[in-house]
Design a protein around this motif. Structure first.
Motif, PDB file in Angstrom:
ATOM      1  N   LYS A   4      -5.242 -93.541 -38.209  1.00 25.51           N
ATOM      2  CA  LYS A   4      -4.607 -93.226 -39.478  1.00 25.51           C
ATOM      3  C   LYS A   4      -4.403 -91.708 -39.590  1.00 25.51           C
ATOM      4  CE  LYS A   4      -6.336 -97.163 -42.097  1.00 25.51           C
ATOM      5  NZ  LYS A   4      -7.088 -97.587 -43.320  1.00 25.51           N
ATOM      6  N   MET A   5      -3.205 -91.333 -39.881  1.00 25.50           N
ATOM      7  CA  MET A   5      -2.898 -89.903 -40.003  1.00 25.50           C
ATOM      8  C   MET A   5      -3.085 -89.478 -41.440  1.00 25.50           C
ATOM      9  SD  MET A   5       0.514 -87.855 -38.809  1.00 25.50           S
ATOM     10  CE  MET A   5       0.209 -88.232 -37.098  1.00 25.50           C
ATOM     11  N   LYS A   6      -3.798 -88.410 -41.643  1.00 22.64           N
ATOM     12  CA  LYS A   6      -4.003 -87.867 -42.986  1.00 22.64           C
ATOM     13  C   LYS A   6      -2.697 -87.288 -43.515  1.00 22.64           C
ATOM     14  CE  LYS A   6      -8.848 -86.724 -42.205  1.00 22.64           C
ATOM     15  NZ  LYS A   6      -9.863 -85.645 -42.210  1.00 22.64           N
ATOM     16  N   PRO A   7      -2.572 -87.201 -44.843  1.00 20.85           N
ATOM     17  CA  PRO A   7      -1.340 -86.662 -45.432  1.00 20.85           C
ATOM     18  C   PRO A   7      -0.931 -85.314 -44.869  1.00 20.85           C
ATOM     19  CG  PRO A   7      -2.677 -87.668 -47.124  1.00 20.85           C
ATOM     20  CD  PRO A   7      -3.504 -87.699 -45.878  1.00 20.85           C
ATOM     21  N   ALA A   8      -1.923 -84.431 -44.676  1.00 18.10           N
ATOM     22  CA  ALA A   8      -1.601 -83.109 -44.145  1.00 18.10           C
ATOM     23  C   ALA A   8      -1.015 -83.221 -42.750  1.00 18.10           C
ATOM     24  CB  ALA A   8      -2.846 -82.212 -44.137  1.00 18.10           C
ATOM     25  N   GLY A   9      -1.642 -84.104 -41.940  1.00 23.17           N
ATOM     26  CA  GLY A   9      -1.146 -84.302 -40.588  1.00 23.17           C
ATOM     27  C   GLY A   9       0.234 -84.914 -40.589  1.00 23.17           C
ATOM     28  N   LEU A  10       0.471 -85.810 -41.542  1.00 18.26           N
ATOM     29  CA  LEU A  10       1.771 -86.435 -41.652  1.00 18.26           C
ATOM     30  C   LEU A  10       2.835 -85.407 -41.994  1.00 18.26           C
ATOM     31  CD1 LEU A  10       3.440 -89.025 -41.687  1.00 18.26           C
ATOM     32  CD2 LEU A  10       2.852 -89.298 -44.102  1.00 18.26           C
ATOM     33  N   SER A  11       2.498 -84.512 -42.920  1.00 12.42           N
ATOM     34  CA  SER A  11       3.442 -83.468 -43.300  1.00 12.42           C
ATOM     35  C   SER A  11       3.772 -82.576 -42.122  1.00 12.42           C
ATOM     36  CB  SER A  11       2.853 -82.619 -44.438  1.00 12.42           C
ATOM     37  OG  SER A  11       2.636 -83.422 -45.566  1.00 12.42           O
ATOM     38  N   MET A  12       2.716 -82.257 -41.334  1.00 10.95           N
ATOM     39  CA  MET A  12       2.940 -81.420 -40.162  1.00 10.95           C
ATOM     40  C   MET A  12       3.830 -82.127 -39.146  1.00 10.95           C
ATOM     41  SD  MET A  12       2.423 -78.558 -38.678  1.00 10.95           S
ATOM     42  CE  MET A  12       1.030 -77.845 -39.563  1.00 10.95           C
ATOM     43  N   ALA A  13       3.628 -83.435 -38.993  1.00  9.79           N
ATOM     44  CA  ALA A  13       4.436 -84.196 -38.037  1.00  9.79           C
ATOM     45  C   ALA A  13       5.895 -84.222 -38.451  1.00  9.79           C
ATOM     46  CB  ALA A  13       3.893 -85.628 -37.926  1.00  9.79           C
ATOM     47  N   VAL A  14       6.137 -84.397 -39.762  1.00 14.11           N
ATOM     48  CA  VAL A  14       7.506 -84.394 -40.263  1.00 14.11           C
ATOM     49  C   VAL A  14       8.159 -83.042 -40.046  1.00 14.11           C
ATOM     50  CG1 VAL A  14       8.934 -84.569 -42.329  1.00 14.11           C
ATOM     51  CG2 VAL A  14       7.095 -86.225 -41.941  1.00 14.11           C
ATOM     52  N   ALA A  15       7.378 -81.993 -40.310  1.00 12.15           N
ATOM     53  CA  ALA A  15       7.914 -80.642 -40.131  1.00 12.15           C
ATOM     54  C   ALA A  15       8.294 -80.392 -38.683  1.00 12.15           C
ATOM     55  CB  ALA A  15       6.881 -79.606 -40.599  1.00 12.15           C
ATOM     56  N   LEU A  16       7.403 -80.836 -37.758  1.00 11.17           N
ATOM     57  CA  LEU A  16       7.704 -80.642 -36.344  1.00 11.17           C
ATOM     58  C   LEU A  16       8.917 -81.449 -35.911  1.00 11.17           C
ATOM     59  CD1 LEU A  16       4.071 -80.705 -34.886  1.00 11.17           C
ATOM     60  CD2 LEU A  16       5.618 -78.746 -34.964  1.00 11.17           C
ATOM     61  N   ALA A  17       9.018 -82.652 -36.463  1.00 14.23           N
ATOM     62  CA  ALA A  17      10.168 -83.495 -36.121  1.00 14.23           C
ATOM     63  C   ALA A  17      11.470 -82.860 -36.578  1.00 14.23           C
ATOM     64  CB  ALA A  17      10.006 -84.878 -36.758  1.00 14.23           C
ATOM     65  N   LEU A  18      11.424 -82.277 -37.773  1.00 15.18           N
ATOM     66  CA  LEU A  18      12.615 -81.618 -38.284  1.00 15.18           C
ATOM     67  C   LEU A  18      12.936 -80.369 -37.489  1.00 15.18           C
ATOM     68  CD1 LEU A  18      12.041 -81.949 -42.134  1.00 15.18           C
ATOM     69  CD2 LEU A  18      13.776 -83.121 -40.776  1.00 15.18           C
ATOM     70  N   ALA A  19      11.868 -79.655 -37.066  1.00 18.25           N
ATOM     71  CA  ALA A  19      12.082 -78.417 -36.338  1.00 18.25           C
ATOM     72  C   ALA A  19      12.707 -78.677 -34.976  1.00 18.25           C
ATOM     73  CB  ALA A  19      10.755 -77.657 -36.167  1.00 18.25           C
ATOM     74  N   PHE A  20      12.187 -79.698 -34.273  1.00 19.85           N
ATOM     75  CA  PHE A  20      12.667 -79.954 -32.916  1.00 19.85           C
ATOM     76  C   PHE A  20      13.834 -80.926 -32.865  1.00 19.85           C
ATOM     77  CE2 PHE A  20       8.348 -78.429 -32.218  1.00 19.85           C
ATOM     78  CZ  PHE A  20       8.582 -77.451 -31.262  1.00 19.85           C
ATOM     79  N   GLY A  21      13.981 -81.681 -33.921  1.00 20.09           N
ATOM     80  CA  GLY A  21      15.091 -82.628 -33.935  1.00 20.09           C
ATOM     81  C   GLY A  21      16.098 -82.305 -35.000  1.00 20.09           C
ATOM     82  N   GLY A  22      16.145 -81.018 -35.403  1.00 21.19           N
ATOM     83  CA  GLY A  22      17.011 -80.619 -36.504  1.00 21.19           C
ATOM     84  C   GLY A  22      18.473 -80.881 -36.252  1.00 21.19           C
ATOM     85  N   SER A  23      18.896 -80.843 -34.999  1.00 20.68           N
ATOM     86  CA  SER A  23      20.299 -81.040 -34.706  1.00 20.68           C
ATOM     87  C   SER A  23      20.781 -82.412 -35.109  1.00 20.68           C
ATOM     88  CB  SER A  23      20.556 -80.820 -33.208  1.00 20.68           C
ATOM     89  OG  SER A  23      19.788 -81.734 -32.451  1.00 20.68           O
ATOM     90  N   ALA A  24      19.841 -83.343 -35.277  1.00 19.97           N
ATOM     91  CA  ALA A  24      20.241 -84.689 -35.682  1.00 19.97           C
ATOM     92  C   ALA A  24      20.546 -84.745 -37.164  1.00 19.97           C
ATOM     93  CB  ALA A  24      19.128 -85.674 -35.338  1.00 19.97           C
ATOM     94  N   TYR A  25      20.077 -83.744 -37.913  1.00 12.42           N
ATOM     95  CA  TYR A  25      20.237 -83.754 -39.356  1.00 12.42           C
ATOM     96  C   TYR A  25      21.214 -82.683 -39.841  1.00 12.42           C
ATOM     97  CZ  TYR A  25      15.923 -86.467 -38.948  1.00 12.42           C
ATOM     98  OH  TYR A  25      14.997 -87.407 -38.600  1.00 12.42           O
ATOM     99  N   ALA A  26      21.217 -81.522 -39.165  1.00  8.24           N
ATOM    100  CA  ALA A  26      22.016 -80.394 -39.632  1.00  8.24           C
ATOM    101  C   ALA A  26      23.451 -80.491 -39.140  1.00  8.24           C
ATOM    102  CB  ALA A  26      21.387 -79.083 -39.168  1.00  8.24           C
ATOM    103  N   GLN A  27      24.361 -79.892 -39.916  1.00 13.96           N
ATOM    104  CA  GLN A  27      25.746 -79.811 -39.491  1.00 13.96           C
ATOM    105  C   GLN A  27      25.882 -78.762 -38.387  1.00 13.96           C
ATOM    106  OE1 GLN A  27      27.223 -78.756 -43.430  1.00 13.96           O
ATOM    107  NE2 GLN A  27      28.507 -80.588 -43.411  1.00 13.96           N
ATOM    108  N   GLU A  28      26.745 -79.042 -37.434  1.00 20.54           N
ATOM    109  CA  GLU A  28      27.068 -78.030 -36.437  1.00 20.54           C
ATOM    110  C   GLU A  28      28.098 -77.077 -37.028  1.00 20.54           C
ATOM    111  OE1 GLU A  28      27.959 -79.286 -32.507  1.00 20.54           O
ATOM    112  OE2 GLU A  28      26.550 -80.963 -32.570  1.00 20.54           O
ATOM    113  N   VAL A  29      28.023 -75.833 -36.620  1.00 21.83           N
ATOM    114  CA  VAL A  29      28.907 -74.801 -37.159  1.00 21.83           C
ATOM    115  C   VAL A  29      30.034 -74.516 -36.168  1.00 21.83           C
ATOM    116  CG1 VAL A  29      29.084 -72.399 -37.902  1.00 21.83           C
ATOM    117  CG2 VAL A  29      27.082 -73.762 -38.544  1.00 21.83           C
TER     118      VAL A  29
END
Length: 390
Positions: A4-29
């Motif tokens: 079971k992942m604690k809330p803090a760990g979950l938040s960190m995981a989401v942040a890392l996912a967004l950081a490394f997988g940001g191209s899947a969410y952000a618009q290309e310029v």
């Protein structure tokens, strides 16, 4: 075993996912380049061109640009070339190499010519803001000429001024490449129409603010009509100097200068009485133009839009549509191939001067209006409605 992942760990995981997988969410310029005069005598002209581009980009981004199933954000990268073609070439190479621009807009003929030395080799779409016909007659397959061919103006302008004021014409235009092309056709047309060119004294509109000696020299030949033209502000100063020295004739105004902008320098249209030039956008009675002017005034209540603003705004909207039709934001050849269709499918609100499409060489086609100053007001006349324009 389940961990079971604690809330803090979950938040960190989401942040890392967004950081490394940001191209899947952000618009290309995607960057569109601009190299034009942002300082010096032609700065207002260059800034108007850039303003039109930026207006279009803001609207496109607000609605969202989707090409080939992906979302993109447009940005303008603007560089000052001070109206110097060698600087334009350097700027454009930088825009292509550093910013990977699939399209670059250049608003003067000398700079466009410099860029045409290499834009085909790099598959870069060159959006040329000049009405000089030669830029598309050279056969450069990656060039679009945004304004219609200037030669359509010269014969009707000549007829109006010659009929009203007389047959002695004089050249007091700029000495830059575009003005030289206009001057050559003015002299040819004026003389073919039975007139005489009594003075030929081009001046440096982009470097000087004192035109006393140049205008004095022209007026010594006692012309009935003066051909003048460059950017709006110095053109207005030439007209003012001529009036101050007692000139009572008419001005034939090159299309680069706009009578409404000149009037602001001159304190009104009275000094331009009897003159002919391109019709200011605010005086255009057509629905598309009125809609654009109304929308522009909502955001800019203290100023009027110029044709530079409107036409470069339209060019960027057309480029975005061409990207959609091509299914690519990077393939310059594919984008260029769709530009005619893009202009033809522009919504009315994005096409204030009613560009109808491109000719076989890449120049825009439209029903152009000219303006004549009568009794302190600008009267619109369609070139297609006058036999002189045929």
């Amino acid at each position: 075993m389940r961990i079971k992942m604690k809330p803090a760990g979950l938040s960190m995981a989401v942040a890392l996912a967004l950081a490394f997988g940001g191209s899947a969410y952000a618009q290309e310029v995607v960057k569109i380049g601009y190299s034009g005069p942002l300082s010096g005598g032609a700065a207002l002209y260059g800034k108007n061109c850039l303003m039109g581009m930026e207006m279009a980009v803001n609207e496109i981004n607000a609605k969202g640009l989707e090409v080939g199933g992906k979302k993109y954000k447009l940005e303008i990268v603007s560089l000052d070339d001070k109206y110097n073609p060698s600087e334009t070439a350097i700027n454009t190479q930088r825009l292509i190499q550093q910013y990977k621009t699939p399209a670059v807009l250049v608003p003067h003929s000398g700079g466009i010519s410099a860029v045409q030395a290499f834009n085909e080799r790099t598959n870069t779409l060159l959006l040329g803001y000049t009405s000089l016909p030669q830029i598309t007659e050279r056969g450069n397959k990656m060039t679009i000429r945004i304004p219609p061919d200037f030669s359509i103006y010269v014969k009707p302008f000549t007829k109006i001024e010659m009929d009203k004021f007389g047959k002695n014409g004089a050249v007091a235009g700029g000495d830059h490449d575009y003005a030289k092309a206009w001057t050559a056709l003015f002299k040819q047309t004026w003389e073919a129409s039975g007139g005489k060119v009594v003075a030929d004294n081009p001046m440096s509109y982009n470097k000087s603010t004192d035109f006393y000696s140049g205008v004095s020299k022209v007026l010594q030949a006692k012309p009935d009509v003066m051909f003048i033209g460059g950017a709006s502000e110095p053109t207005a100063l030439v007209a003012k100097q001529a009036r101050d020295l007692g000139f009572k004739g008419g001005f034939m105004i090159m299309d680069q200068a706009k009578m409404d902008e000149m009037a602001k320098v001159l304190g009104g249209l009275a000094p331009l009485e009897g003159s002919v030039g391109v019709l200011p956008l605010v005086a255009d009675p057509r629905p598309n133009a009125k809609l654009f002017v109304t929308n522009f005034h909502k955001a800019n209540p203290d100023r009027d839009p110029s044709s530079e603003i409107a036409l470069n705004y339209t060019a960027v909207h057309a480029t975005a549509i061409a990207m959609k039709l091509a299914g690519s934001v990077t393939d310059g050849k594919a984008i260029r191939a769709q530009m005619d269709k893009a202009f033809k499918t522009l919504p009315p609100e994005n096409n204030p001067q009613e560009i109808e499409g491109l000719d076989a060489k890449g120049g825009t086609e439209a029903n152009v209006l000219m303006g004549v100053v009568e009794n302190g007001k600008i009267k619109d006349v369609s070139l297609r409605d006058t036999n002189a324009g045929k």
